[in-house]
Design an enzyme around this catalytic site. Structure first.
Site, short mmCIF file in Angstrom:
data_model
loop_
_atom_site.label_atom_id
_atom_site.label_comp_id
_atom_site.label_asym_id
_atom_site.label_seq_id
_atom_site.Cartn_x
_atom_site.Cartn_y
_atom_site.Cartn_z
N CYS A 1 0.86 -1.18 0.00
CA CYS A 1 0.00 0.00 0.00
C CYS A 1 0.90 1.23 0.00
CB CYS A 1 -0.92 -0.01 1.22
SG CYS A 1 -2.06 1.37 1.20
N CYS B 1 -3.30 6.76 -5.08
CA CYS B 1 -3.01 5.32 -4.97
C CYS B 1 -1.56 5.02 -5.38
CB CYS B 1 -3.99 4.50 -5.80
SG CYS B 1 -3.91 2.73 -5.40
O1 PYC Z 1 -1.84 3.73 -2.10
O2 PYC Z 1 -1.31 1.73 -2.84
C1 PYC Z 1 -2.10 2.52 -2.33
C2 PYC Z 1 -3.44 2.02 -1.96
C3 PYC Z 1 -3.95 0.79 -2.20
C4 PYC Z 1 -5.24 0.80 -1.67
C5 PYC Z 1 -5.47 2.03 -1.13
N1 PYC Z 1 -4.36 2.77 -1.31
#
Ligand code: PYC
Length: 309
Positions: A88, A233
């Protein structure tokens, strides 16, 4: 009564809850082994920490553990409302800022063992964090998918520490006001690509043009448990970098500024690991803010002690 202390932060709007005391002991072995033990023997702890009434669908938890790899200073397992994440990106940035807030770590490099490999997080003097993520790659390009109620769309399948399906031709404008429609559209796309022989894909990333000056792209990311990522993300941006590298659209070390559906920003760049397999070493940079230090009380007399599942 079990007491669990946690520190909450958000990274570009996406929350991370780091368990600082009171987590389960996961025994010995690699962090991947410990994840299996977490899942099979302590899954209700996961739910108690991140699900309602103490958490929410969007909360990502982080449980620290001893690394098996002696070159690492810590191991971490990330979890959410429905299960566990391989890696994550926003959570790693949140973890590092949280540990700095506690005075446990200072600026510099920190090698972290995750269930899917080792990442290096660098805490910069200005408080921002760069994450040298696990090797990332695109496995399939422009896969056509017939989606009920939407029609034929195309997407790339890529790994950035989690599996993503990245779609450009979804036909939506990426507005915060449209998150319900975007969520529904992404959910249908995930169902269709899963049925088409890709059950591993648990994140859908809709791509669109950026809004803020300097950004190269905007995204909407549907997470496994149905919430959308408020941040750009980290693993999704790594997957995007792998696609751009494979298409020859982004050079080594060229900066990619990825904007989230909220307008929050991660900056990314990459180096090739292996051009023949299309494998890259992505680096993602962002910031996080700590906003709460809390003691959670787990009382077996509480009918929702282990979270609303
Ligand atoms: O930032 O990799 C990330 C992530 C995955 C799910 C929520 N954030």
């Amino acid at each position: 009564m079990q007491c669990v202390t946690v520190i909450d932060s958000h990274t570009g709007g996406e929350p991370t809850r780091v368990v600082t005391e009171g987590g389960p002991h996961l025994g010995l072995g690699s962090v991947a082994d410990r994840l299996n033990r977490f899942r099979s023997e302590h899954d209700r702890f996961r739910s108690a920490v991140v699900n309602e009434p103490r958490g929410s669908d969007v909360m990502v938890g982080a449980l620290l553990c001893e690394p098996a790899d002696p070159s690492c200073t810590m191991g971490v397992i990330f979890f959410n409302n429905v299960g566990y994440l391989g890696m994550c990106g926003h959570g790693t940035i949140g973890l590092i800022v949280t540990l700095a807030h506690r005075g446990t770590i200072g600026p510099g490099d920190h090698r972290i063992e995750t269930p899917v490999g080792i990442v290096t997080a660098t805490l910069h003097p200005d408080g921002s964090v760069s994450v040298a993520n696990v090797p990332s790659y695109r496995s399939l390009r422009s896969v056509p998918v017939e989606v009920a109620g939407i029609g034929r769309i195309h997407g790339d399948v890529a790994w950035g520490g989690n599996w993503f399906f990245l779609v450009d031709d979804h036909g939506h404008s990426l507005d915060l006001a449209s998150v319900r429609d975007l969520t529904e559209c992404s959910r249908k796309i995930r169902e269709a690509i899963n049925q088409q022989g890709h059950p591993e894909i648990d994140h859908v990333e809709l791509m669109g043009p950026p809004r803020s000056a300097g950004a190269r792209s905007r995204n909407f990311v549907l997470c496994p448990g149905g919430a959308y990522d408020r941040s750009p993300c980290g693993t999704g941006t790594s997957a995007k970098l792998a696609c751009l590298a494979a298409d020859g659209k982004l050079a080594e070390d060229e900066l990619w500024v990825q904007e989230s559906i909220l307008g929050s920003i991660f900056t990314g760049h990459y180096r090739w690991i292996d051009r023949t397999t299309g494998t890259i070493a992505p680096v993602i940079t962002g910031t996080a803010s700590v906003f709460a230090e809390v003691t959670l009380l787990l009382d077996e007399r509480d009918p929702f002690c282990w979270g609303i599942r």
